[in-house]
Design an enzyme around this catalytic site. Structure first.
Site, mmCIF file in Angstrom:
data_model
loop_
_atom_site.group_PDB
_atom_site.id
_atom_site.type_symbol
_atom_site.label_atom_id
_atom_site.label_comp_id
_atom_site.label_asym_id
_atom_site.label_seq_id
_atom_site.Cartn_x
_atom_site.Cartn_y
_atom_site.Cartn_z
ATOM 1 N N CYS A 112 67.564 -3.238 51.749
ATOM 2 C CA CYS A 112 68.374 -4.329 50.716
ATOM 3 C C CYS A 112 69.827 -4.337 51.610
ATOM 4 O O CYS A 112 70.499 -5.272 51.277
ATOM 5 C CB CYS A 112 68.646 -3.958 49.487
ATOM 6 N N HIS A 254 74.408 -7.446 46.583
ATOM 7 C CA HIS A 254 73.076 -7.643 46.537
ATOM 8 C C HIS A 254 72.547 -7.547 45.271
ATOM 9 O O HIS A 254 72.941 -6.978 44.280
ATOM 10 C CB HIS A 254 72.523 -6.147 47.453
ATOM 11 N N ASN A 284 65.231 -9.312 42.573
ATOM 12 C CA ASN A 284 65.534 -8.723 43.943
ATOM 13 C C ASN A 284 65.009 -9.061 45.088
ATOM 14 O O ASN A 284 63.709 -8.807 45.042
ATOM 15 C CB ASN A 284 65.599 -7.065 43.646
HETATM 16 N N1 COA Z 1 59.126 -2.240 31.283
HETATM 17 C C1 COA Z 1 59.286 -1.465 30.006
HETATM 18 N N2 COA Z 1 59.706 -0.176 30.216
HETATM 19 C C2 COA Z 1 59.935 0.306 31.483
HETATM 20 C C3 COA Z 1 59.668 -0.404 32.657
HETATM 21 C C4 COA Z 1 59.173 -1.739 32.580
HETATM 22 N N3 COA Z 1 58.919 -2.448 33.497
HETATM 23 N N4 COA Z 1 60.087 0.251 33.862
HETATM 24 C C5 COA Z 1 60.298 1.478 33.118
HETATM 25 N N5 COA Z 1 60.415 1.461 32.039
HETATM 26 C C6 COA Z 1 60.540 2.704 31.074
HETATM 27 C C7 COA Z 1 60.753 4.165 31.734
HETATM 28 O O1 COA Z 1 59.291 4.616 31.601
HETATM 29 C C8 COA Z 1 61.514 4.880 30.698
HETATM 30 O O2 COA Z 1 60.769 5.105 29.550
HETATM 31 P P1 COA Z 1 61.085 6.758 28.695
HETATM 32 O O3 COA Z 1 62.322 6.661 28.317
HETATM 33 O O4 COA Z 1 60.105 6.381 27.815
HETATM 34 O O5 COA Z 1 60.809 7.408 29.913
HETATM 35 C C9 COA Z 1 62.456 3.624 30.261
HETATM 36 O O6 COA Z 1 61.841 2.439 30.549
HETATM 37 C C10 COA Z 1 63.815 3.788 31.006
HETATM 38 O O7 COA Z 1 63.698 3.832 32.366
HETATM 39 P P2 COA Z 1 64.701 3.907 33.536
HETATM 40 O O8 COA Z 1 64.038 3.988 34.728
HETATM 41 O O9 COA Z 1 65.483 5.216 32.961
HETATM 42 O O10 COA Z 1 65.364 2.426 33.359
HETATM 43 P P3 COA Z 1 66.657 2.112 33.868
HETATM 44 O O11 COA Z 1 67.643 1.799 32.722
HETATM 45 O O12 COA Z 1 67.326 2.984 34.915
HETATM 46 O O13 COA Z 1 66.270 0.770 34.642
HETATM 47 C C11 COA Z 1 65.819 0.114 36.995
HETATM 48 C C12 COA Z 1 65.233 0.972 35.807
HETATM 49 C C13 COA Z 1 64.930 0.047 38.119
HETATM 50 C C14 COA Z 1 65.860 -1.336 36.412
HETATM 51 C C15 COA Z 1 67.256 0.448 37.448
HETATM 52 O O14 COA Z 1 67.060 1.799 37.690
HETATM 53 C C16 COA Z 1 67.610 -0.172 38.509
HETATM 54 O O15 COA Z 1 68.132 -1.262 38.415
HETATM 55 N N6 COA Z 1 67.660 0.645 39.626
HETATM 56 C C17 COA Z 1 68.568 0.448 40.933
HETATM 57 C C18 COA Z 1 67.482 -0.556 41.739
HETATM 58 C C19 COA Z 1 68.467 -0.842 43.000
HETATM 59 O O16 COA Z 1 69.421 -0.978 43.049
HETATM 60 N N7 COA Z 1 67.765 -1.215 43.960
HETATM 61 C C20 COA Z 1 68.390 -1.543 45.254
HETATM 62 C C21 COA Z 1 67.890 -0.904 46.425
HETATM 63 S S1 COA Z 1 66.284 -1.781 46.511
#
Ligand code: COA
Length: 333
Positions: A112, A254, A284
């Site tokens: 990214c 980004h 993304n």
């Molecule tokens: N739909 C519904 N629930 C989902 C899900 C989806 N698509 N993906 C994950 N979950 C669930 C998880 O299983 C978790 O459930 P639990 O609480 O029962 O364990 C809950 O949602 C929270 O998951 P978590 O991973 O803690 O969510 P988050 O708030 O961190 O959001 C992302 C996840 C990926 C959106 C976030 O972490 C993110 O944006 N990360 C950075 C990505 C990035 O910067 N990339 C740049 C480089 S490529």
């Protein structure tokens, strides 16, 4: 006046097919509400079968050349995580599709952050006199890397390409690229990865594991590292340019997650409204993210001539960086 690489053209391109959150929720355990509230994404564009990264890159490059009023470039750099093939690089194919002849062309792999790495390389080539006009492209058919059953990645990523044409100029011109700060930390390689398909897997002598064919991300760890590193890198780029944070007219980060973009703005002390955001429309798009957001900001009028623009990204590697540019005087692309 100090010499600088100057942005001479901007182009963006996304494939026609739109996949909505509701469409994903029909086959995955997710919902439109979860995706919107956790990421800011409403839809993403996805390639049809047979369309590859070089197709998207060539179209974005064509649009950047047209925007600049040119039909040639003498160097092509393609940042991508989803090359057409592991070997050879995608950039020569892009140069051939654009009919540019035997120009040098190479890929950059920094996930990214790839576009910022390519921007620094392109600007350096212009400054060194190695090239008159450089096409710097970020392009991804990222959907081809995603597991259809992994809801943690399938809802986030999309396909597309964006391009800038760089030319030689001076630092006082609109469009000047002032500073690009880059960094990496390979101890974070496992946070964002496609494990299989490389020398590590082939030399292991072990059978290929299905899950290793696909992109994986430790979302939570990435989230916090991304905010911290993008804010730090932005401050470094700003101080090396001699700009105060308050002087930044637009933050083009980004497009990983709206919450990340707002957190970076907050850490920098910038109002959230200064962030250009198109993640709701495209998801993304990894290396294509920043140039697509620039094309979007130009189309909406959010980016205006002489605006002081801060770019920043964090991605696999881990890699990260930030750049300062003044916005050029260009016709709508
Ligand atoms: N739909 C519904 N629930 C989902 C899900 C989806 N698509 N993906 C994950 N979950 C669930 C998880 O299983 C978790 O459930 P639990 O609480 O029962 O364990 C809950 O949602 C929270 O998951 P978590 O991973 O803690 O969510 P988050 O708030 O961190 O959001 C992302 C996840 C990926 C959106 C976030 O972490 C993110 O944006 N990360 C950075 C990505 C990035 O910067 N990339 C740049 C480089 S490529």
């Amino acid at each position: 006046m100090t010499r600088a690489a100057v942005i001479a053209g901007v182009g963006g391109h996304v494939p026609a097919r739109v996949v909505t959150n509701d469409e994903l929720a029909q086959r995955l355990d997710t919902s439109d509400a979860w995706i919107r509230s956790r990421t800011g994404i409403a839809q993403r564009h996805v390639v049809e079968p047979g369309v590859t990264t070089s197709d998207l890159a060539a179209e974005a490059g064509r649009r950047a050349l047209k925007n600049a009023g040119h039909d040639t470039a003498d160097l092509v750099i393609v940042a991508t995580t989803s090359p057409d093939r592991p070997c050879p690089a995608t950039a020569p194919t892009v140069a051939a599709k654009l009919g540019l002849g035997e120009v040098p062309a190479y890929d950059i792999a920094a996930v990214c952050s790839g576009f910022l790495y390519a921007l620094q390389a392109g600007a350096a080539a212009v400054l060194a006199g190695h090239a008159e006009r450089v096409l710097v492209i970020g392009a991804e058919a990222f959907s081809t890397l995603l597991s259809p059953t992994d809801r943690t990645t399938a809802v986030i990523f999309g396909d597309g390409a964006g391009a800038l044409l760089l030319r030689a100029g001076t630092a006082d011109e609109p469009g000047a690229v002032h500073h690009v700060h880059l960094a990496s930390d390979g101890t974070m390689a496992d946070l964002i990865t496609v494990r299989g398909g490389g020398a590590e897997e082939r030399s292991s002598g072990l059978p290929v594991r299905e899950e290793d064919r696909y992109f994986r991300m430790e979302g939570k760890s990435v989230f916090f590292a991304a905010v911290r590193r993008m804010a730090q890198s932005s401050l470094t780029a700003l101080s090396r340019t001699g700009w105060d944070t308050a002087q930044v007219d637009r933050l083009v980060g980004h497009q990983a997650n709206t919450r990340i973009l707002h957190a970076v703005a907050e850490q920098l002390g910038l109002p959230a409204e200064r962030a250009v955001i198109n993640i709701d429309q495209v998801g993304n798009t990894s290396a294509a993210s920043i140039p697509l957001a620039l094309a979007h900001g130009m189309a909406t009028g959010e980016l205006r001539t002489d605006d002081r623009v801060l770019l920043t990204a964090f991605g696999g590697g881990a890699t990260w960086g930030a750049a300062t540019v003044t916005w050029p005087d260009l016709p709508p692309s």
